[in-house]
Design an enzyme around this catalytic site. Structure first.
Site, PDB file in Angstrom:
ATOM      1  N   HIS A 474      41.248 -12.445  33.591  1.00 20.54           N
ATOM      2  CA  HIS A 474      42.319 -11.812  32.825  1.00 20.54           C
ATOM      3  C   HIS A 474      41.770 -10.883  31.750  1.00 20.54           C
ATOM      4  O   HIS A 474      42.307 -10.822  30.638  1.00 20.54           O
ATOM      5  CB  HIS A 474      43.228 -12.885  32.207  1.00 20.54           C
ATOM      6  CG  HIS A 474      43.965 -13.679  33.243  1.00 20.54           C
ATOM      7  ND1 HIS A 474      44.552 -14.894  32.987  1.00 20.54           N
ATOM      8  CD2 HIS A 474      44.218 -13.414  34.546  1.00 20.54           C
ATOM      9  CE1 HIS A 474      45.119 -15.344  34.104  1.00 20.54           C
ATOM     10  NE2 HIS A 474      44.934 -14.469  35.061  1.00 20.54           N
TER      11      HIS A 474
HETATM   12  C1  LIG Z   1      40.318 -12.386  41.627  1.00 22.77           C
HETATM   13  C2  LIG Z   1      41.458 -12.155  40.665  1.00 22.77           C
HETATM   14  C3  LIG Z   1      42.503 -13.082  40.600  1.00 22.77           C
HETATM   15  C4  LIG Z   1      43.562 -12.874  39.711  1.00 22.77           C
HETATM   16  N1  LIG Z   1      44.639 -13.701  39.765  1.00 22.77           N
HETATM   17  C5  LIG Z   1      45.744 -13.409  39.047  1.00 22.77           C
HETATM   18  C6  LIG Z   1      46.948 -14.141  39.219  1.00 22.77           C
HETATM   19  O1  LIG Z   1      47.037 -15.043  40.046  1.00 22.77           O
HETATM   20  N2  LIG Z   1      48.022 -13.805  38.450  1.00 22.77           N
HETATM   21  C7  LIG Z   1      47.958 -12.802  37.518  1.00 22.77           C
HETATM   22  O2  LIG Z   1      48.948 -12.574  36.817  1.00 22.77           O
HETATM   23  N3  LIG Z   1      46.837 -12.078  37.339  1.00 22.77           N
HETATM   24  C8  LIG Z   1      45.745 -12.334  38.102  1.00 22.77           C
HETATM   25  N4  LIG Z   1      44.637 -11.548  37.993  1.00 22.77           N
HETATM   26  C9  LIG Z   1      44.637 -10.473  36.976  1.00 22.77           C
HETATM   27  C10 LIG Z   1      45.452  -9.233  37.362  1.00 22.77           C
HETATM   28  O3  LIG Z   1      45.299  -8.925  38.728  1.00 22.77           O
HETATM   29  C11 LIG Z   1      45.013  -8.058  36.465  1.00 22.77           C
HETATM   30  O4  LIG Z   1      45.300  -8.395  35.116  1.00 22.77           O
HETATM   31  C12 LIG Z   1      45.723  -6.747  36.776  1.00 22.77           C
HETATM   32  O5  LIG Z   1      45.613  -6.396  38.125  1.00 22.77           O
HETATM   33  C13 LIG Z   1      45.126  -5.621  35.913  1.00 22.77           C
HETATM   34  O6  LIG Z   1      45.792  -4.447  36.216  1.00 22.77           O
HETATM   35  P1  LIG Z   1      45.202  -3.017  35.803  1.00 22.77           P
HETATM   36  O7  LIG Z   1      46.143  -2.021  36.333  1.00 22.77           O
HETATM   37  O8  LIG Z   1      44.900  -3.029  34.352  1.00 22.77           O
HETATM   38  O9  LIG Z   1      43.780  -2.923  36.542  1.00 22.77           O
HETATM   39  P2  LIG Z   1      43.435  -3.040  38.085  1.00 22.77           P
HETATM   40  O10 LIG Z   1      44.558  -3.665  38.832  1.00 22.77           O
HETATM   41  O11 LIG Z   1      42.116  -3.709  38.164  1.00 22.77           O
HETATM   42  O12 LIG Z   1      43.325  -1.523  38.568  1.00 22.77           O
HETATM   43  C14 LIG Z   1      42.320  -0.626  38.165  1.00 22.77           C
HETATM   44  C15 LIG Z   1      42.108   0.377  39.290  1.00 22.77           C
HETATM   45  O13 LIG Z   1      41.312   1.453  38.828  1.00 22.77           O
HETATM   46  C16 LIG Z   1      40.334   1.767  39.806  1.00 22.77           C
HETATM   47  N5  LIG Z   1      39.195   2.382  39.121  1.00 22.77           N
HETATM   48  C17 LIG Z   1      38.328   1.806  38.261  1.00 22.77           C
HETATM   49  N6  LIG Z   1      37.442   2.703  37.823  1.00 22.77           N
HETATM   50  C18 LIG Z   1      37.758   3.874  38.407  1.00 22.77           C
HETATM   51  C19 LIG Z   1      37.216   5.183  38.337  1.00 22.77           C
HETATM   52  N7  LIG Z   1      36.166   5.465  37.557  1.00 22.77           N
HETATM   53  N8  LIG Z   1      37.775   6.156  39.097  1.00 22.77           N
HETATM   54  C20 LIG Z   1      38.854   5.906  39.886  1.00 22.77           C
HETATM   55  N9  LIG Z   1      39.408   4.671  39.974  1.00 22.77           N
HETATM   56  C21 LIG Z   1      38.874   3.682  39.239  1.00 22.77           C
HETATM   57  C22 LIG Z   1      40.002   0.420  40.425  1.00 22.77           C
HETATM   58  O14 LIG Z   1      39.348   0.550  41.673  1.00 22.77           O
HETATM   59  C23 LIG Z   1      41.379  -0.212  40.502  1.00 22.77           C
HETATM   60  O15 LIG Z   1      42.045   0.136  41.685  1.00 22.77           O
HETATM   61  C24 LIG Z   1      43.548 -11.738  38.841  1.00 22.77           C
HETATM   62  C25 LIG Z   1      42.497 -10.809  38.901  1.00 22.77           C
HETATM   63  C26 LIG Z   1      41.468 -11.004  39.815  1.00 22.77           C
HETATM   64  C27 LIG Z   1      40.354  -9.988  39.870  1.00 22.77           C
END
Ligand SMILES: Cc1cc2nc3c(=O)[nH]c(=O)nc-3n(C[C@H](O)[C@H](O)[C@H](O)COP(=O)(O)OP(=O)(O)OC[C@H]3O[C@@H](n4cnc5c(N)ncnc54)[C@H](O)[C@@H]3O)c2cc1C
Length: 537
Positions: A474
């Site tokens: 998280h």
């Molecule tokens: C294994 C795992 C299990 C989890 N389980 C849960 C759960 O059960 N319930 C829950 O609520 N939360 C869970 N989480 C947490 C939740 O998924 C995250 O908090 C959430 O997805 C974060 O969203 P975000 O949009 O901030 O980032 P992300 O969803 O991580 O998206 C970031 C995106 O940016 C892209 N990116 C990164 N750097 C670059 C770059 N330089 N250029 C282009 N693209 C880039 C990445 O490839 C990715 O697609 C889990 C996370 C993981 C990893």
């Protein structure tokens, strides 16, 4: 090429934005993703979580810096590297958090982000089987499935044990009563993952005003001559450098690890860090990469005298039966998260809010240290109980390792660095033992495999935690929202302080981690972020 909006990162938040900003047809939108498409069936099937856990094609597979308080262990930090981001590889537990989590966001100089303000966005984003109500929405894109009534029978023993000890029951952690033992909801639809990629992006892909580029690694944000306005973005795609121009805004959605990294590579960070890497300063913003938070958890393992999911998953016949059930009915263990029961508890009577989250899993598995190995159930009838403190106070940081965008950032969550966090580990460990002492749970337990009866004192329990805990994935807070330029990165409209045309919409803007799993809150931030952007268009 020029677009109205350029979104960096097609993760949980980025896919929501791509849909909302392109919906009217009025604006052109470019969505850039470092990973590929989520075409594999394993992204759809909930049990695919295990397949993606150590899969370098779809997972950045980061590790933290050695953690002083955890015996210098480097803690695994998986992150989705695929359309849908971590939302495509996560465990799908759907928990918004407590009202006071968001009221604390508002109190940090962010009017408009208190619980009563964000509840409409939580309602807007979801399609809940109970339809519209004070707490739920019945027509949003993300489908919510309560697992209650479908979980493995051993979960009922956990609930009964909590009843016996007088703990409250919560029928819906996203309803009016957060505290208590219960069964989790998951974001699935007909037994398939309902990620923001499937629910928001896929239906929008045919729009002529939306372009998605995969394998597009964002290197940095580009600025105009005055260094005050973001004008575009530069990427590397299949080894070729490309640039894109934004007519209106660049929006960073690369998540809590990579959004601060992109800002630092772009010259928006603490000037001392930029000087260290000889990056010209665009804007001295010392909070970029600071305030990193996470949830840290540990599992207690038990051998049972009744069958658990281990029995089904460890035999080929059992797997076949589960597979057939899933194919025919879209139900059963393969349609659910492995985290089925659990809840939110107070570690002692002095807590004003529940401060510990529990998971009760009807199977037990050790996470293999070797990241080439796969997740496998233990070879006996087993289950596990796991806890994490809800609102840890330890704060860490993200820092670029070099000027090279292909080098992973250094992740230092600085886990367990406050006395409050240590105290809560002891509270959580005691709570595990207390719950497992409930007559119903005692009745099905042969023994505690780990940590085992030799671990008894507070010191021993703390040591077990230090030696065995892990991230529950998280990570958040590394570009926090707030009023003050010294301690935060974006303002309450998610605009980067002191710069025009640049916003951040992802988990990095959380001023404080929420009490539950973070995905739901990220989706909410994206829904509200989209509204803010369109209001300012
Ligand atoms: C294994 C795992 C299990 C989890 N389980 C849960 C759960 O059960 N319930 C829950 O609520 N939360 C869970 N989480 C947490 C939740 O998924 C995250 O908090 C959430 O997805 C974060 O969203 P975000 O949009 O901030 O980032 P992300 O969803 O991580 O998206 C970031 C995106 O940016 C892209 N990116 C990164 N750097 C670059 C770059 N330089 N250029 C282009 N693209 C880039 C990445 O490839 C990715 O697609 C889990 C996370 C993981 C990893």
């Amino acid at each position: 090429m020029t677009y109205d909006y350029i979104i960096a990162g097609a993760g949980a938040a980025g896919c929501v934005l791509a849909n909302r900003l392109s919906a009217s047809g009025q604006y052109t939108v470019l969505l850039l993703e470092a990973g590929g498409k989520d075409s594999s069936l394993w992204f759809k099937i909930p049990v695919g979580f295990a397949k993606m856990y150590y899969n370098p094609t779809f997972n950045w597979m980061y590790y933290s810096q050695p953690q002083k308080q955890l015996g210098n262990r480097e803690i695994y930090a998986p992150r989705g590297k695929v359309q849908g981001g971590s939302g495509s590889i996560n465990a799908m537990i759907y928990v918004r958090g407590q009202a006071h989590d968001f009221n604390d966001w508002a109190a940090n100089g962010n009017d408009g982000w208190g619980f009563k303000d964000v509840l409409p966005y939580f309602r807007k984003l979801e399609n809940h089987p109970l339809g519209d109500s004070e707490y739920h929405g019945g027509s949003g894109p993300i489908s919510i499935t309560p697992m209650a009534g479908q979980t493995h029978p051993i979960c009922d023993v956990f609930l009964k044990g909590c009843d016996e000890l007088g703990y409250p029951r919560s029928d819906d952690f996203n309803g009016p009563k957060f505290e208590g033992a219960g069964i989790y909801d998951v974001n699935t639809r007909n037994g398939q993952r309902s990620s923001s990629s499937f629910a928001h992006l896929h239906p929008a892909l045919s729009r002529p005003n939306l372009t998605v580029e995969h394998y597009a690694l964002v290197d940095r944000v580009l600025f105009d001559e005055s260094q005050q306005r973001a004008t575009g973005i530069s990427i590397t795609q299949h080894g070729v450098a490309r640039t894109f121009t934004a007519r209106k805004e660049v929006i960073l959605c690369a998540g809590a690890v990579d959004t601060p990294k992109i800002l630092q590579l772009s010259g928006v960070a603490d000037r001392a860090l930029l000087a260290k890497h000889q990056i010209p300063v665009v804007k001295h913003l010392p909070a970029v990469g600071q305030n990193l938070q996470d949830h840290l958890c540990v599992s207690y393992y038990y051998k049972a005298n009744i069958p658990t999911l281990n029995d089904e998953l460890s035999s080929l016949f059992g797997q076949f039966k589960l597979g057939v059930k899933y194919l025919l009915t879209r139900k059963g263990a393969l349609a659910m998260s492995v985290n089925q029961a659990g809840g939110f508890f107070r570690g002692n009577a002095e807590q004003s809010h529940p401060n510990l989250q529990l998971y009760f899993n009807p199977l037990s598995y050790q996470i293999p240290k070797n990241n080439k190995a796969s997740l496998k159930p233990e070879p006996y009838s087993g289950f596990l109980l796991c806890f994490n403190p809800c609102r840890p106070t330890s704060r860490g940081h993200i820092e670029i390792a070099s000027k090279n965008p292909r080098d992973a950032a250094l992740i230092d969550p600085n886990y367990l660095s406050t006395q409050k966090d240590i105290d809560e580990v002891i509270q959580g460990s005691r709570l595990m033992r207390k719950i497992m002492g409930a007559p119903s749970l005692k009745g099905i337990t042969v023994d505690e495999v780990l940590p085992g009866p030799a671990v008894e004192t507070d010191e021993q329990m703390l040591q077990y935690f230090r030696d065995n805990c892990g991230s529950i994935y998280h990570l958040c807070g590394s570009c926090a929202m707030g009023a003050d330029e010294q301690s935060s990165v974006v303002d309450k409209r998610l605009k980067v302080h002191g710069l025009d045309g640049l916003r951040i919409v992802d988990a990095s803007i959380f001023p404080n981690v929420t009490s539950g799993n973070t995905h739901a809150a990220v989706l909410m931030v994206a829904e509200k972020g989209a509204d803010l952007i369109l209001q300012d268009a």
